[in-house]
Design a protein around this motif. Sequence first.
Motif, PDB file in Angstrom:
ATOM      1  N   GLU A   1       0.819  -1.204   0.000  1.00  0.00           N
ATOM      2  CA  GLU A   1       0.000   0.000   0.000  1.00  0.00           C
ATOM      3  C   GLU A   1       0.857   1.261   0.000  1.00  0.00           C
ATOM      4  O   GLU A   1       1.993   1.267   0.480  1.00  0.00           O
TER       5      GLU A   1
ATOM      6  N   SER B   1       0.613   3.710   1.822  1.00  0.00           N
ATOM      7  CA  SER B   1       0.884   4.177   3.185  1.00  0.00           C
ATOM      8  C   SER B   1       2.248   3.740   3.679  1.00  0.00           C
ATOM      9  O   SER B   1       2.781   4.306   4.639  1.00  0.00           O
TER      10      SER B   1
ATOM     11  N   VAL C   1       2.904   0.529   4.738  1.00  0.00           N
ATOM     12  CA  VAL C   1       2.710  -0.406   5.841  1.00  0.00           C
ATOM     13  C   VAL C   1       3.739  -1.526   5.873  1.00  0.00           C
ATOM     14  O   VAL C   1       4.091  -2.031   6.950  1.00  0.00           O
TER      15      VAL C   1
ATOM     16  N   SER D   1      -2.722  -1.569   7.835  1.00  0.00           N
ATOM     17  CA  SER D   1      -2.416  -0.275   7.240  1.00  0.00           C
ATOM     18  C   SER D   1      -1.301   0.452   7.993  1.00  0.00           C
ATOM     19  O   SER D   1      -0.668   1.352   7.454  1.00  0.00           O
TER      20      SER D   1
ATOM     21  N   SER E   1       0.184   4.028   7.685  1.00  0.00           N
ATOM     22  CA  SER E   1      -0.886   5.021   7.687  1.00  0.00           C
ATOM     23  C   SER E   1      -0.882   5.875   8.957  1.00  0.00           C
ATOM     24  O   SER E   1      -0.689   5.365  10.064  1.00  0.00           O
TER      25      SER E   1
ATOM     26  N   ASP F   1       1.148   9.843   6.329  1.00  0.00           N
ATOM     27  CA  ASP F   1       1.747   8.516   6.310  1.00  0.00           C
ATOM     28  C   ASP F   1       3.254   8.593   6.548  1.00  0.00           C
ATOM     29  O   ASP F   1       3.908   9.586   6.211  1.00  0.00           O
TER      30      ASP F   1
END
Length: 325
Positions: free
Chosen positions: A66, A68, A70, A104, A120, A133
């Motif tokens: 992702e 973000s 993660v 996340s 995130s 983020d």
Amino acid sequence: RVFSAGSNDFGQLGIGTVSKQRDRNRGVEVRDLSEENSPIGGVSCGGHVSFAVSQRGEIWSWGRNEASGVLGHGISNQRAILAPTSIASLRRKIRAAQVATSGSTTLCISHLGAAFSWGSGICGVHGHGHQLDEVTSKALAGLAGVPIVQVSLGPRHALALGESGEVISWGLMRGTFKAEAEIQLIPKVIDALLDVHVIQVAAGYDHSLALSDQGEVFAWGSCACGALGNLEDHLLQNHALVHKAHLGNVGFVREVACGAYHSLFLSVVKGEAEAKERGPDLWICGMGVSTAEGNPWRADVMDGDGDKPDFLAAPPTGIPLKMKL
């Protein structure tokens, strides 16, 4: 040895492909984490990502990559990482003792009790004082000087357990400090638990648990799903403040865990001889209790195809029920 089972849409099983398994309930070995190469001391998974920490303190991650961050590998155009990959920003920097992820956001602690997070920043869940983020690992300045022995992570809030038994939280707070929702961007000690020696914490989607050294469970957060135990005193509230959970006949609790909308309690009877003879019991409360003994809604509820029980068909109950294992 590490085994995985379930969905594999983003390679979160760690088997090198995104192919579906014939039997999703049967575990497959994550061969890149074979015992000969890197003995594994712990694992964590959430959403579409998976993590493992080796006994040498190295963290591996794989699954959906992702934006973000993660997975902890920085900015990348890869849609997914299909096999366990060591997190370079932490390698040779810390010796990790635990890793936890919500899918996340990710938290880890070192063997010296330092806490790091990445991913995130929604509701400030990574604890760095903002809601942007963080694509690579970063030490939590708000926990500097406080040795952390365990962390737990929900989608929008986090819990950390200090060496002296203090419980620290940040993110979207519901019932943690007051009944109204508030965002806590930096870690803050939960003063309602200062007189309790806590030995474990667990975070769900919108509820939290803390286990004391006396086998008592303290709970707070959403009342709607029944995950806080019997809530006779909180029936008119959306969110309960920190309180000792009413768990009926559960007994002396040794371990707790939170799902998104349910809670689990591993307990033993107090008598030593009887405890050895019976072994521990597993109890559940909240959504999805239709596999528990004594549940009045335990009758087989078939899904639309008539193939399998719908485990979420049972209405939420705050009364813990013993699992039939």
